[in-house]
Enzyme design. Sequence first.
Site, PDB file in Angstrom:
ATOM      1  N   SER A  14       0.884  -1.426   0.026  1.00 51.91           N
ATOM      2  CA  SER A  14       0.103  -0.031   0.083  1.00 51.91           C
ATOM      3  C   SER A  14       0.880   1.201   0.092  1.00 51.91           C
ATOM      4  O   SER A  14       0.348   2.198  -0.543  1.00 51.91           O
ATOM      5  CB  SER A  14      -0.947  -0.083   1.336  1.00 51.91           C
ATOM      6  OG  SER A  14      -0.255   0.250   2.611  1.00 51.91           O
TER       7      SER A  14
ATOM      8  N   LYS B 280       0.405   4.462   6.776  1.00 48.94           N
ATOM      9  CA  LYS B 280      -0.362   5.371   5.622  1.00 48.94           C
ATOM     10  C   LYS B 280       0.322   6.805   5.600  1.00 48.94           C
ATOM     11  O   LYS B 280       1.091   7.092   6.458  1.00 48.94           O
ATOM     12  CB  LYS B 280      -1.811   5.557   5.813  1.00 48.94           C
ATOM     13  CG  LYS B 280      -2.663   4.234   5.924  1.00 48.94           C
ATOM     14  CD  LYS B 280      -2.531   3.257   4.542  1.00 48.94           C
ATOM     15  CE  LYS B 280      -3.232   1.951   4.881  1.00 48.94           C
ATOM     16  NZ  LYS B 280      -3.046   0.893   3.606  1.00 48.94           N
TER      17      LYS B 280
END
Length: 210
Positions: A40, A96
């Site tokens: 990610s 993230k």
Amino acid sequence: MTQKITKFIRDTLIDIVIILLLVAGIRTFLVSPFQVEGSSMCPTLNEKNGVCESDFGEYLIISKFSYLINEPERGDIIVLRPPNLPKESDQQYFIKRIIGLPGETLEIKNGEVFINGKKIEEKYIGKNKTYVTSRQKEEKFEIPEGKYFVTGDNRENSSDSRYCFRNAPLGCRGGKTRYVTKEIMEGKAWIILYPFKEIGLVPEGKFELK
């Protein structure tokens, strides 16, 4: 002789307890280790020879003290406990990037990100446009005060604020929140420890508004 041995054992145990307390304190309040898993955050993290890896990647040191003295900033790469789960539950940590700050309006149009109507230039994404595309052509988010909007750099393969941290477009059903609070941030990704050829500070990712 017996007294000397007893004193030695006692002093050694005291030293061990002090060391354990110091280590626990450091890991609780200052820094902690973390290993990247999944693609990610590719291409910033877990990219090998131009390919996004889905298994384990870099070993990082997470700075917890950063947010004890400062507020999270746009572009920070953070490790967080996913929202919508009880704090005491056994859960996986996510890594993230913060792209939206409290009170802002964030829009995603055909893979491009706009903050309060201004386009951001995400140079850390790389040249491959599949990294910045979204599963929906157009999205608009009003970020509440005290909350943050985070995504992975590999937008085509990231469970993040867009989907309430579920790997599906319908992940936000049932009253789940898509926003992140400072309280669920474990800290800021700070240092890459391994692989050794990448050792150093985690790359900065400050935004430029067009």
